[in-house]
Design a protein around this motif. Structure first.
Motif, PDB file in Angstrom:
ATOM      1  N   SER A 149       0.821  -1.215   0.000  1.00  0.00           N
ATOM      2  CA  SER A 149       0.000   0.000   0.000  1.00  0.00           C
ATOM      3  C   SER A 149       0.852   1.261   0.000  1.00  0.00           C
ATOM      4  CB  SER A 149      -0.920   0.009   1.228  1.00  0.00           C
ATOM      5  OG  SER A 149      -0.158   0.184   2.416  1.00  0.00           O
ATOM      6  N   PHE A 150       0.250   2.365  -0.409  1.00  0.00           N
ATOM      7  CA  PHE A 150       0.969   3.648  -0.432  1.00  0.00           C
ATOM      8  C   PHE A 150       1.303   4.112   0.985  1.00  0.00           C
ATOM      9  CE2 PHE A 150      -3.534   4.838  -0.396  1.00  0.00           C
ATOM     10  CZ  PHE A 150      -3.587   5.844   0.557  1.00  0.00           C
ATOM     11  N   ASN A 151       0.475   3.737   1.973  1.00  0.00           N
ATOM     12  CA  ASN A 151       0.792   4.093   3.365  1.00  0.00           C
ATOM     13  C   ASN A 151       2.090   3.431   3.819  1.00  0.00           C
ATOM     14  OD1 ASN A 151      -1.461   5.744   3.965  1.00  0.00           O
ATOM     15  ND2 ASN A 151      -2.757   3.940   4.127  1.00  0.00           N
ATOM     16  N   THR A 152       2.288   2.178   3.391  1.00  0.00           N
ATOM     17  CA  THR A 152       3.524   1.465   3.728  1.00  0.00           C
ATOM     18  C   THR A 152       4.722   2.126   3.065  1.00  0.00           C
ATOM     19  OG1 THR A 152       2.377  -0.634   4.034  1.00  0.00           O
ATOM     20  CG2 THR A 152       4.726  -0.753   3.530  1.00  0.00           C
ATOM     21  N   SER A 172      -5.375   4.638  -5.395  1.00  0.00           N
ATOM     22  CA  SER A 172      -4.426   4.034  -4.455  1.00  0.00           C
ATOM     23  C   SER A 172      -3.192   3.507  -5.204  1.00  0.00           C
ATOM     24  CB  SER A 172      -5.087   2.911  -3.652  1.00  0.00           C
ATOM     25  OG  SER A 172      -5.573   1.902  -4.514  1.00  0.00           O
ATOM     26  N   GLY A 173      -3.417   2.932  -6.404  1.00  0.00           N
ATOM     27  CA  GLY A 173      -2.297   2.477  -7.218  1.00  0.00           C
ATOM     28  C   GLY A 173      -1.434   3.636  -7.676  1.00  0.00           C
ATOM     29  N   TYR A 174      -2.071   4.752  -8.001  1.00  0.00           N
ATOM     30  CA  TYR A 174      -1.358   5.981  -8.396  1.00  0.00           C
ATOM     31  C   TYR A 174      -0.443   6.450  -7.270  1.00  0.00           C
ATOM     32  CZ  TYR A 174      -0.813  10.920  -9.796  1.00  0.00           C
ATOM     33  OH  TYR A 174      -0.294  12.146 -10.119  1.00  0.00           O
ATOM     34  N   LYS A 175      -0.991   6.499  -6.051  1.00  0.00           N
ATOM     35  CA  LYS A 175      -0.199   6.949  -4.896  1.00  0.00           C
ATOM     36  C   LYS A 175       0.937   5.971  -4.586  1.00  0.00           C
ATOM     37  CE  LYS A 175      -3.915   9.546  -2.621  1.00  0.00           C
ATOM     38  NZ  LYS A 175      -4.766   9.660  -1.406  1.00  0.00           N
ATOM     39  N   TRP A 202       4.988   6.893  -4.458  1.00  0.00           N
ATOM     40  CA  TRP A 202       5.793   6.667  -3.262  1.00  0.00           C
ATOM     41  C   TRP A 202       6.873   5.609  -3.496  1.00  0.00           C
ATOM     42  CZ3 TRP A 202       6.712   9.712   0.534  1.00  0.00           C
ATOM     43  CH2 TRP A 202       5.756  10.629   0.962  1.00  0.00           C
ATOM     44  N   SER A 203       6.574   4.580  -4.297  1.00  0.00           N
ATOM     45  CA  SER A 203       7.586   3.561  -4.584  1.00  0.00           C
ATOM     46  C   SER A 203       8.738   4.159  -5.386  1.00  0.00           C
ATOM     47  CB  SER A 203       6.970   2.378  -5.330  1.00  0.00           C
ATOM     48  OG  SER A 203       6.457   2.766  -6.582  1.00  0.00           O
ATOM     49  N   ALA A 204       8.423   5.087  -6.299  1.00  0.00           N
ATOM     50  CA  ALA A 204       9.468   5.765  -7.072  1.00  0.00           C
ATOM     51  C   ALA A 204      10.327   6.643  -6.162  1.00  0.00           C
ATOM     52  CB  ALA A 204       8.835   6.609  -8.176  1.00  0.00           C
ATOM     53  N   LEU A 205       9.691   7.337  -5.205  1.00  0.00           N
ATOM     54  CA  LEU A 205      10.430   8.202  -4.276  1.00  0.00           C
ATOM     55  C   LEU A 205      11.328   7.386  -3.354  1.00  0.00           C
ATOM     56  CD1 LEU A 205       7.647  10.774  -3.277  1.00  0.00           C
ATOM     57  CD2 LEU A 205       9.453  11.047  -4.988  1.00  0.00           C
ATOM     58  N   VAL A 206      10.820   6.243  -2.868  1.00  0.00           N
ATOM     59  CA  VAL A 206      11.617   5.376  -1.993  1.00  0.00           C
ATOM     60  C   VAL A 206      12.829   4.841  -2.755  1.00  0.00           C
ATOM     61  CG1 VAL A 206      11.632   3.146  -0.787  1.00  0.00           C
ATOM     62  CG2 VAL A 206       9.750   4.742  -0.419  1.00  0.00           C
ATOM     63  N   SER A 207      12.620   4.414  -3.999  1.00  0.00           N
ATOM     64  CA  SER A 207      13.723   3.901  -4.816  1.00  0.00           C
ATOM     65  C   SER A 207      14.765   4.985  -5.071  1.00  0.00           C
ATOM     66  CB  SER A 207      13.189   3.372  -6.155  1.00  0.00           C
ATOM     67  OG  SER A 207      12.245   2.360  -5.953  1.00  0.00           O
ATOM     68  N   TYR A 208      14.297   6.193  -5.329  1.00  0.00           N
ATOM     69  CA  TYR A 208      15.187   7.342  -5.565  1.00  0.00           C
ATOM     70  C   TYR A 208      16.017   7.647  -4.315  1.00  0.00           C
ATOM     71  CZ  TYR A 208      16.385  12.311  -6.360  1.00  0.00           C
ATOM     72  OH  TYR A 208      17.045  13.518  -6.487  1.00  0.00           O
TER      73      TYR A 208
END
Length: 449
Positions: free
Chosen positions: A116-119, A427-430, A434-440
């Motif tokens: 999830s985006f919250n995670t 939710s998939g958009y968010k 967030w997954s892109a930001l975490v990877s960055y």
């Protein structure tokens, strides 16, 4: 039973000798220091189900999370991710795949999208705190800016939206006929086929004559209306079939198609036939990503997606991201971004730098009251330099510092896929963002270790 982590790493999971492999190894070492991350991911993957000690083992939560990071960092499709996890020694080592185990693109997709985006947001906070602990980023001087991340839709026109509805309706009808094979219920053909609709859409696109375009639109509306009138009969047939998940899904899809087509036909008549203007927030721009906003920024081209607000620091780490619905002005969001930094670090930043769109006298005064010493905007909003910062030297320094967030945004859009979010639903958009930001952020930290 799904494991949280592989307790006994495979002897064949070894990194190759390469600078990219070294980066992956450092990223893995950072993640291994934060076991709580896998607790959150594991909870998402189980989705409230009880842990079963019977059946197939499945993918461990660690494998799924690392595969998601790898996908976003390298901007691979799921098919490409499947290939590299089968072919790449370093990729398998990072994901910790045991020898002889391979996963399909559909299995990877199904599992990665459960996070999830919250995670993802909580994981980003963990990385920011780790950077603070190591002294890479203290959050004392920050910069903020906004950008638009597009949703995964085509550029909307009234004719293309009508065609989308007919195409979806045609697909639903085909599925209904497949389920009706043993029942022999009468199902009429669509009066207006996809092929004819597509030809009319192309005619509208290629004509330069306004009167002729309007004439084709009138014909398109009438013929699409015939299809709309048929939908109730299709729903009636579907409801008479034996109840099953597939039948209920088709009924739901037919009802959605009916609602969408009705709204789009009404919008087309209002805009094209009656020559009236619809507010951007009231427009239907997609039948697939209904949450999409119409974003207009001054004289720039209209964009379709959502506006996001980013806060970065001296280390180039993304400290905070706020994903907005609608098109709020930058100035309105400024104090929310400042307060978010207080929540993150339990103190306000000492200096903050922002684009001219955030500038207002109230924002300067409110930030100063909160404890921010220097507030730079690229537009001074009628204030003197010494009223917003303590000296001309600091003003010029913050001016140059602000420009750095443009390179952060460029790197995210070009290198981490933040130009367009390709995962479905809000939710998939968010989650995608967030997954892109975490990877960055993880990539930046790996290069600082």
């Amino acid at each position: 039973m799904r494991k949280k982590i592989e307790l006994y790493p495979d002897l064949f999971c070894q990194y190759s000798i390469h600078e990219y492999s070294d980066e992956l190894k450092k990223m893995s070492e950072i993640l291994e220091q934060h076991e709580e991350i896998l607790d959150w991911v594991h909870e998402d993957l189980l989705q409230g189900k009880m842990v079963s000690y019977k059946g197939a083992t499945g993918r461990s939560s660690e494998m799924v999370f690392c595969a998601a990071i790898l996908k976003q960092q390298r901007q691979w499709t799921y098919k490409e991710l499947e290939f590299h996890l089968a072919d790449s020694q370093s990729g398998r080592a990072f994901v910790k795949l045991p020898f002889g185990i391979y996963y399909s693109d559909s299995a990877l997709q199904e599992n990665i999208k459960k996070i999830s985006f919250n995670t993802w947001e909580k994981i980003n906070i963990i990385l920011v705190k780790y950077a603070e602990k190591k002294g890479y980023e203290k959050g004392r001087t920050v910069r903020v800016d906004s950008t638009v991340v597009e949703t995964n839709i085509h550029r909307p026109t009234d004719s293309s939206l009508i065609y989308d509805c007919i195409r979806v309706l045609s697909r639903n009808l085909f599925q209904l006929k497949e389920l009706n094979k043993n029942n022999n219920l009468k199902i009429s053909k669509l009066k207006f086929s996809c092929k004819l609709a597509k030809n009319m859409v192309l005619s509208i696109l290629n004509t330069n004559n306004q009167e002729k375009r309007e004439e084709i639109y009138r014909d398109l509306i009438v013929k699409a209306g015939d299809n709309y009138n048929q939908i109730n009969s299709y729903i009636k047939v579907a409801k008479s079939l034996k109840k099953s998940k597939k039948v209920l899904k088709i009924i739901e899809q037919l009802e959605h198609a009916k609602t969408h087509l009705e709204a789009i036909l009404a919008q087309t008549i209002f805009r094209i036939i009656d020559h009236k203007v619809i507010k951007s927030e009231e427009k239907v721009v997609s039948i697939f990503e209904e949450h999409t906003d119409v974003i207009v920024k001054s004289r720039r081209e209209v964009e379709f997606g959502h506006k996001i607000f980013l806060t970065t620091g001296k280390s180039n780490l993304v400290l905070d991201c706020q994903i907005e619905q609608g098109n709020p002005s930058d100035a309105i969001k400024f104090m929310d971004l400042v307060n978010a930094q207080n929540k993150l670090y339990e103190r306000f930043p000492r200096q903050i730098s922002a684009d001219g769109g955030f500038s207002s006298k109230d924002n300067v005064l409110n930030a100063k009251k909160s404890g921010v010493k220097d507030v730079y905007f690229s537009k001074r909003c009628g204030l003197k330099i010494l009223e917003i910062v303590k000296s001309s030297y600091v003003y010029n320094k913050l001016k140059k510092f602000r420009a750095g967030i443009e390179s952060n945004i460029s790197a995210l859009k070009r290198g981490f896929g933040l130009d367009r979010a390709t995962w479905k639903g809000l939710s998939g958009y968010k989650s995608y963002i967030w997954s892109a930001l975490v990877s960055y952020n993880l990539t930046i930290l790996a290069n600082k270790v």
